[in-house]
Scaffold this motif. Structure first.
Motif: not given
Length: 619
Positions: A76, A79-80, A83-84, A89, A94, A97-98
């Motif tokens: 997961e 994937r973020q 996306a960055w 995003i 990021l 989330f991380t």
């Protein structure tokens, strides 16, 4: 007593000199082979101990790389990051989330000093007690499994162990790197266990590219980091000292170096000790033998002088010498019987002739029961079913043998491991007469090596195989072209458990999930934890794959049942992706990727279901 005549004096002096010269020659002939043998045994044992310690240290260091792989494999977060990089995003989103998702595994990683997630020169996450002290120049991937990094900005220098792992997208492209730094206390503990030389030796790890030493100092035995100019200068100026083996170097005084390079790193395990301290046992043994021989020489000189005296005096001296010889034989027999090492004497057919007390205790039989018994009943040589034939062939070709053997006690079931040294006793014609077998118990060392190997191959929380171990097993099965299927299992509602009830509840849940998965697996199936809430079940399918979906349904049924965590009823569920070999790939990464895609298909469909990869390898 009458004064001796000049002729008698000359005869006595000549006799004494002849006896002395003969004794010196006999002393050299008798002690030199013994001295060389003892030296050889000291060198062999020291090299074997150094190699075992290097293997143990390298297992510990490779374990740090496995921890880094677990960080980078979290799907997961990866994937973020993708996306960055794609501009979908912001960096702040990021990072938000991380960071909390890396804190949980970082808390379970023992000895972790700092952890950084880097992508395209940007720091995504930084955590750990030493993160603020590390300069930006240190945040780069290491080319080998590990490297050392020295912090010198504090009151005392601090050496950290650095490792890294790439973050890969589904196509194998590098998105970034996780860079981890660990404290060296466990390595120092391993070096402290290397107590064979007391406080007379430097025992340290040396990195030539950074000229750093981590190890024990002989003056106080305390572990600390040190740059030792005299040791570094010798290692730098003499490349031969960095080769594996035992080296002798004269620099003012003669110094012995035992060097053991690591297999996948420039790091060296080095033991530096004075030559006299290294060969102390051989010198002591040689001094004792020389003392005994020269004592006998003195007696022989006196005896030769007295040989011209009456016959009765000669007989008296001979009687005294026989008594002394008997005492020596009794002393040798006492050493044989009372030594802690198990010793056995066999004939040329490897049937026991004599066994000391330690050997009788090892075999659980007395001397009468062991006499005439084949030696093969007391030991097993791993990898060789016909032990007598193998051992006799080695003895005929080389005259000696050394290797590991095992002993099983049928009464207690205890299995012990020994290092066996076999030498040959020849008759006057050079034909083999007896074989001497000396057993040194190395059970504790062998068990320690097996424990380290198990920790490196298994997940610490669940006891299952870790990611690197299951990848290796899958690749081995592919190389044997054996059909199999894998179930990629991802828990659906596991993240709220950690968020609402804490990591302890999350760890308990993962252990309970492991127990339920074991209920539905067969004895020849393989279960592993890939990291986080992802599991992988490998099923052998030599006779067909019809049962695979049934097992997937059983897994869903087990994981959809509520979990009782400290009185709280939790429902987790799972999504499963199924892939088959060879239909969905011919490498371990391809098969897992196909199953991963199928799992996400099941998750997008609502979860609590399984999905089979399509008939084509879309990786």
């Amino acid at each position: 007593m009458k004064k001796m005549s000049k002729a008698e004096q000359r005869i006595t002096l000549a006799t004494a000199l002849l006896v002395l010269l003969t004794g010196i020659l006999v002393s050299i002939a008798a002690t030199l082979p013994l001295y060389r043998s003892v030296r050889g045994q000291i060198e062999a044992v020291s090299l074997a101990n150094a190699h075992a310690r290097q293997v143990s240290l390298e297992h510990q260091l490779n374990g740090y790389r496995n921890i880094a792989d677990q960080f980078s494999s979290r799907t997961e977060i990866r994937r973020q990051l993708q996306a960055w990089l794609n501009g979908e995003i912001s960096l702040e989103a990021l990072q938000a989330f991380t960071l909390p998702r890396l804190l949980e595994p970082a808390g379970r990683a023992g000895q972790l000093a700092a952890m950084f997630r880097i992508s395209q020169g940007t720091t995504i996450a930084a955590l750990g007690a030493e993160a603020g002290r590390l300069p930006l120049a240190a945040l780069h991937p290491v080319e080998t499994n590990f490297a050392f990094h020295l912090l010198e900005d504090g009151p005392q220098p601090l050496l950290l162990i650095q490792t890294s792992a790439p973050i890969l997208d589904t196509h194998g492209a590098v998105l970034g790197h996780d860079i981890l730094f660990f404290y060296p206390e466990k390595l120092l503990h391993h070096l402290q266990d290397f107590g064979s030389y007391g406080q007379q030796a430097d025992v340290f790890l040396y990195q030539p590219d950074q000229e750093l030493i981590l190890g024990l100092l002989p003056e106080n035995g305390e572990p600390r980091i040190a740059v030792r100019p005299e040791a570094l200068q010798l290692l730098t100026d003499t490349p031969a000292l960095r080769q594996a083996g035992l080296h002798e170097k004269r620099n003012g005084q003669t110094t012995m170096f035992i060097t053991q390079p690591f297999d996948h790193s420039s790091t060296l395990l080095v033991i530096r000790i004075g030559k006299h301290s290294f060969y102390t046992l051989a010198y002591h043994g040689l001094a004792g033998v020389h003392l005994l021989i020269f004592s006998l020489l003195l007696l022989a000189i006196i005896a030769s002088r007295e040989a011209i005296r009456p016959l009765i005096s000669t007989l008296t001296r001979q009687t005294r010498q026989l008594e002394e010889s008997q005492a020596e034989l009794q002393l040798a027999a006492s050493v044989f019987e009372n030594t802690r090492e198990a010793i056995a004497i066999t004939d040329t057919s490897l049937h026991l002739v004599r066994a000391n007390q330690a050997m009788q205790l090892l075999c659980k039989h007395n001397q009468d029961e062991l006499s005439g018994t084949p030696l093969s009943q007391c030991l097993n040589i791993p990898g060789h079913e016909n032990e007598p034939f193998f051992l006799l062939r080695q003895l005929c070709e080389q005259g000696r043998w050394q290797g590991e053997v095992t002993h099983s006690n049928t009464h207690t079931g205890v299995r012990r491991t020994s290092l066996l040294n076999v030498s040959t006793v020849h008759d006057k014609n050079g034909a083999p007469l007896y074989y001497i077998h000396i057993f040194s118990d190395i059970t504790a060392r062998t068990e320690a090596e097996q424990k380290v190997r198990h920790l490196a191959e298994h997940d610490a929380l669940t006891g299952l195989l870790n990611r690197s171990s299951i990848l290796l097993r899958i690749q081995e099965t592919i190389e044997q072209q054996i059909p199999f299927s894998i179930l990629f299992i991802d828990l659906d509602q596991f993240k709220p458990v950690n968020d609402l009830y804490g990591h302890h509840a999350g760890d308990t849940t993962l252990r309970l999930v492991t127990e339920r998965l074991r209920h539905v697996t067969r004895t020849h199936d393989t279960l592993a934890r890939l990291g986080g809430d992802e599991f992988l079940l490998m099923l052998a399918t030599p006779s067909g794959k019809d049962f695979v979906t049934r097992i997937a349904a059983d897994v869903l049924h087990q994981l959809m049942r509520p979990f009782d965590i400290d009185g709280t009823r939790l429902e987790i569920g799972a999504s499963i992706g199924i892939a088959h070999y060879p239909e969905h790939g011919n490498t371990a990464d391809a098969i897992i990727h196909a199953a991963d895609l199928a799992m996400y298909c099941a998750k997008r469909s609502g979860g609590n279901r399984f999905s089979i990869a399509n008939g084509h390898n879309n990786s």
